[in-house]
Design a protein around this motif. Structure first.
Motif, PDB file in Angstrom:
ATOM      1  N   PHE A  25       0.789  -1.229   0.000  1.00  0.00           N
ATOM      2  CA  PHE A  25       0.000   0.000   0.000  1.00  0.00           C
ATOM      3  C   PHE A  25       0.821   1.280   0.000  1.00  0.00           C
ATOM      4  O   PHE A  25       0.259   2.366  -0.179  1.00  0.00           O
ATOM      5  N   LEU A  28       0.435   3.792  -3.018  1.00  0.00           N
ATOM      6  CA  LEU A  28      -0.812   4.557  -2.972  1.00  0.00           C
ATOM      7  C   LEU A  28      -0.769   5.617  -1.880  1.00  0.00           C
ATOM      8  O   LEU A  28      -1.250   6.740  -2.073  1.00  0.00           O
ATOM      9  N   TYR A  29      -0.182   5.279  -0.741  1.00  0.00           N
ATOM     10  CA  TYR A  29      -0.057   6.263   0.343  1.00  0.00           C
ATOM     11  C   TYR A  29       0.809   7.441  -0.098  1.00  0.00           C
ATOM     12  O   TYR A  29       0.478   8.602   0.156  1.00  0.00           O
ATOM     13  N   TYR A  32      -1.428   9.566  -2.500  1.00  0.00           N
ATOM     14  CA  TYR A  32      -2.637  10.222  -1.994  1.00  0.00           C
ATOM     15  C   TYR A  32      -2.556  10.713  -0.545  1.00  0.00           C
ATOM     16  O   TYR A  32      -3.408  11.464  -0.109  1.00  0.00           O
ATOM     17  N   ASP A  34      -3.302   9.322   2.238  1.00  0.00           N
ATOM     18  CA  ASP A  34      -4.534   8.966   2.950  1.00  0.00           C
ATOM     19  C   ASP A  34      -4.181   8.521   4.362  1.00  0.00           C
ATOM     20  O   ASP A  34      -3.468   7.540   4.560  1.00  0.00           O
ATOM     21  N   SER A  37      -4.702   4.839   5.418  1.00  0.00           N
ATOM     22  CA  SER A  37      -4.047   3.845   4.576  1.00  0.00           C
ATOM     23  C   SER A  37      -3.475   2.679   5.382  1.00  0.00           C
ATOM     24  O   SER A  37      -2.858   2.887   6.431  1.00  0.00           O
TER      25      SER A  37
END
Length: 59
Positions: A25, A28-29, A32, A34, A37
């Motif tokens: 992950f 993606l972290y 974005y 997030d 996450s």
């Protein structure tokens, strides 16, 4: 589509699970940022999640 079996994680496998989760992950972290996450979830939090340790996975 093929069948997928979910096997509960044993307590001695939690560190490996955490490492796999972070590696999976993190891209993606980084994109974005997030705050929810899985990439930034701590090993301690994973250890507190009873479904992994008991096999009581909600489907």
């Amino acid at each position: 589509m093929g069948k997928i079996d979910l096997i509960p994680v044993k307590e001695n496998e939690l560190e490996l699970l955490h490492k796999m989760q972070v590696e999976s992950f993190m891209p993606l972290y980084e994109k974005y940022h997030d705050e929810c996450s899985p990439a930034i979830e701590t090993l301690e939090r994973i250890k507190k999640e009873q479904p992994y340790l008991t096999g009581n996975i909600i489907s």
